[in-house]
Motif scaffolding. Structure first.
Motif, PDB file in Angstrom:
ATOM      1  N   UNK A 153       0.857  -1.070  -0.134  1.00 17.37           N
ATOM      2  CA  UNK A 153       0.019   0.030  -0.082  1.00 17.37           C
ATOM      3  C   UNK A 153       1.005   1.389   0.050  1.00 17.37           C
ATOM      4  N   UNK A 154       1.991   1.158   0.760  1.00 20.91           N
ATOM      5  CA  UNK A 154       2.852   2.351   0.691  1.00 20.91           C
ATOM      6  C   UNK A 154       3.459   2.587  -0.463  1.00 20.91           C
ATOM      7  N   UNK A 155       3.652   1.561  -1.245  1.00 18.03           N
ATOM      8  CA  UNK A 155       4.283   1.622  -2.532  1.00 18.03           C
ATOM      9  C   UNK A 155       3.413   2.034  -3.661  1.00 18.03           C
ATOM     10  N   UNK A 156       2.188   1.368  -3.605  1.00 19.79           N
ATOM     11  CA  UNK A 156       1.194   1.405  -4.902  1.00 19.79           C
ATOM     12  C   UNK A 156      -0.035   1.860  -4.460  1.00 19.79           C
ATOM     13  N   UNK A 157      -0.220   2.543  -3.362  1.00 26.65           N
ATOM     14  CA  UNK A 157      -1.474   3.189  -2.908  1.00 26.65           C
ATOM     15  C   UNK A 157      -1.532   4.616  -3.820  1.00 26.65           C
ATOM     16  N   UNK A 158      -2.490   4.966  -3.623  1.00 32.19           N
ATOM     17  CA  UNK A 158      -3.061   6.396  -4.629  1.00 32.19           C
ATOM     18  C   UNK A 158      -1.947   7.268  -4.257  1.00 32.19           C
ATOM     19  N   UNK A 161       4.822   5.814  -3.204  1.00 29.90           N
ATOM     20  CA  UNK A 161       5.916   6.469  -3.697  1.00 29.90           C
ATOM     21  C   UNK A 161       6.268   6.066  -5.146  1.00 29.90           C
ATOM     22  N   UNK A 162       5.877   4.795  -5.487  1.00 29.33           N
ATOM     23  CA  UNK A 162       6.083   4.009  -6.928  1.00 29.33           C
ATOM     24  C   UNK A 162       5.173   4.623  -7.760  1.00 29.33           C
ATOM     25  N   UNK A 163       3.839   4.662  -7.267  1.00 24.90           N
ATOM     26  CA  UNK A 163       3.089   5.558  -8.195  1.00 24.90           C
ATOM     27  C   UNK A 163       3.091   7.200  -8.424  1.00 24.90           C
ATOM     28  N   UNK A 164       3.848   7.658  -7.382  1.00 28.48           N
ATOM     29  CA  UNK A 164       4.237   9.122  -7.414  1.00 28.48           C
ATOM     30  C   UNK A 164       5.228   9.165  -8.483  1.00 28.48           C
ATOM     31  N   UNK A 165       6.223   8.370  -8.458  1.00 29.03           N
ATOM     32  CA  UNK A 165       7.468   8.387  -9.246  1.00 29.03           C
ATOM     33  C   UNK A 165       6.834   7.977 -10.870  1.00 29.03           C
TER      34      UNK A 165
END
Length: 581
Positions: A153-158, A161-165
């Motif tokens: 969730x921390x990586x691929x939540x809305x 940070x991954x989705x932000x990048x």
């Protein structure tokens, strides 16, 4: 008159002592073990099986002490039918079963495809940094799945940070939706692969290389030998690993309960909702029977494959294994191994960062760092940490006592029935066992539902096979003449076991104890379903904090669980001197 009574008293004591000597204490202990498994394994499963036909609780123990309960049970059993099983033919239950089967099959295939090159790299090549990579490949195994879901969730939540990048590179939307079947598949693949990797490494290692050498001597190229000789020899291990992954994926509770979207039905989630949200005994029981049946079928297939697919080529003459030292092969496998580890290590590192974060919005890193979350855990949740240790310790005590006796009876007396009963927990998913316990022990004479004792017993039963396999291996190495010597010197068989056999079994007991303690600490399904509020362990608090949105505190406690498990797992590896690379 008093002197006559005094004369009779010693005679009564002598008769009583004589009667005690005639009792076979070891046989009594065997029946106690049988009674334990009957009460806390067979009876709950039988009870939940009956409920699937009646649609209402059937308390078999209550019938023994309460005529009203007996009358109610008779009435309900007289109205038993297959009506409730029609729910499996369509609707939510059927789609949940289909989705769970598709998930488990898909994860099994992906894991095996991913692990074949990994296993070959560890077993048959001179790939650099093997020891370090092997240690890293073990870490996903010890991380509770609901914690890996939190990392996802921390990586691929809305705002992950991954989705932000991903969006900063000019793309729209999200790379991966954290709350989707895709996320569940990815977590299970990258956190369950060690279950398959190490058995497959062993399969590659034990094959006799003389066949490969013969192939090369006849002019076959390395890739041809690998495809047509090396891999076929490992097929039994590969199939066995695939069936194991299927069972683990099918019964996984932590990942889908956190990440499954509203429109996605999975059988473990449905079973939990039916019993905890609606108290639908019929639905929960039917889903429990289905889970146990599916797991049993695939467990039987795994045993059948390992028993009947005999590709043995080893002889008594030891042969050295020539490792593939091709730079192209070893470097390619090194890159592949690192890529496999990127996702699970990133998820764990994300949880670690969040445990220290003041706030973490849409940036690649938190806005600041603090130790306040850990301070909150120790001040507000100190009782939960203590509860985890006490509950795991209680389960450990039961496991050690029962497993030691089971190992003795199976090895020394060839008690196959006890061996079979002790293996049943391997095929019972945690959520299924929890539902069975709640239904069975909710009335007198054993009204244990909602107590810490029943939770401890559930932990012990669920993890008992780990302890039994560890102690049984040690028991096989102990010669029977040692205890026979103690018996010849006047000790009873039970005393001989406690004073002679027991100390010799300590290495196996120690290794099994750590394994039981570790798995209980990170147990999710039984904990969420059965833990009383005043005995809530760390795993339950992490789960509840995640559902409440208290992600920072949940991350801090999750890291404590991971660190504790790593320490205990390291100790277990040193005790067993287990080398997988």
């Amino acid at each position: 008159m008093s002197s006559v009574n005094q004369d009779k008293q010693p005679k009564k004591d002598t008769k009583f002592r004589g009667w005690l000597r005639t009792i076979d204490s070891l046989k009594v202990m065997k029946w106690v073990v049988y009674l334990f498994f009957f009460l806390f394994l067979v009876l709950p499963l039988v009870s939940v099986f009956l409920v699937s036909f009646t649609g209402q609780p059937v308390n078999l123990l209550g019938s023994l002490v309460n005529p009203d309960i007996m009358a109610t049970n008779i009435e309900r059993l007289s109205n038993a039918s297959f009506e409730h099983y029609s729910l499996l033919l369509g609707g939510t239950y059927f789609s949940a079963l289909q989705n769970s089967l598709a998930l488990a099959i898909g994860v099994s295939i992906l894991v095996i495809l991913m692990c074949i090159p990994l296993a070959y790299a560890f077993a048959r090549t001179t790939m650099p940094y093997k020891k370090t990579l092997a240690a890293l490949c073990t870490i996903p195994l010890i991380v509770p799945t609901f914690i890996s879901a939190a990392g996802f969730i921390i990586m691929f939540g809305r705002t992950g940070w991954v989705n932000t990048m991903y969006q900063s590179l000019g793309f729209d939307g999200v790379l991966i939706d954290a709350y989707s079947m895709t996320s569940i598949v990815l977590i299970q693949v990258f956190f369950f692969f060690p279950f398959a990797l190490w058995p497959m490494v062993a399969a590659f290692k034990i094959a006799d290389i003389s066949l490969e050498e013969a192939s090369n001597n006849m002019g076959a190229k390395n890739w041809s030998t690998m495809v047509f000789i090396t891999f076929p020899l490992a097929i039994p291990g590969i199939i066995s690993a695939a069936l194991l992954i299927f069972t683990v994926s099918f019964s996984d509770f932590g990942t889908p309960i956190i990440l499954a979207p509203d429109g996605l039905n999975l059988i473990v989630v449905e079973a939990y909702r039916e019993i905890s949200g609606f108290f639908n005994w019929a639905g929960a029981s039917i889903l429990t029977i289905v889970m146990v049946a599916v797991a049993a079928i695939f467990f039987w297939l795994q045993r059948y494959v390992t028993k009947n697919m005999d590709y043995g080529t080893l002889s008594g003459k030891p042969k050295g294994t020539k490792l593939n030292d091709s730079k192209i092969v070893t470097r390619s496998l090194l890159v592949f191994t690192i890529l496999v580890l990127v996702l699970p290590m990133s998820a764990i590192f994300s949880v670690l960062l969040q445990s220290f974060a003041t706030t973490w919005g849409t940036g690649l890193l938190p806005r600041g760092f603090t130790m306040d979350h850990y301070a909150t855990v120790f001040t507000r949740s100190g009782d939960n940490i203590l509860n985890s240790i006490l509950l795991a310790g209680g389960a450990l005590i039961i496991s050690v006592i029962v497993a030691t006796l089971v190992s003795y009876f199976v090895v020394r007396e060839n008690t196959s029935k006890l061996d079979f009963m002790s293996s049943i927990p391997l095929i019972v998913p945690g959520i299924a066992l929890g539902i069975a316990y709640i239904q069975t022990f909710n009335t007198a004479p054993l009204q244990l539902t909602g107590t810490a004792f029943l939770l401890i017993v559930a932990y012990a039963v669920r993890r008992m096979p780990y302890m039994i396999r560890s102690t049984m291996g040690t028991m096989m190495a102990i010669k029977s003449d040692i205890e026979e010597a103690a018996v010849n010197l006047g000790a009873s068989k039970l005393v001989a076991i406690i004073t002679v056999v027991g100390p010799l079994m300590l290495p196996g007991i120690a290794a099994g104890s750590i394994l039981v303690f570790v798995t209980v600490i990170k147990e999710t399904s039984i904990t969420v379903l059965m833990a009383p509020s005043d005995w809530a362990p760390m795993s339950l608090m992490v789960f509840q904090n995640l559902l409440r949105g208290e992600v920072y505190t949940a991350s801090a406690m999750a890291m404590l669980i991971i660190v504790l498990v790593i320490i205990l797992q390291t100790a277990a590896n040193k005790i067993t001197k287990n080398s997988l690379y």
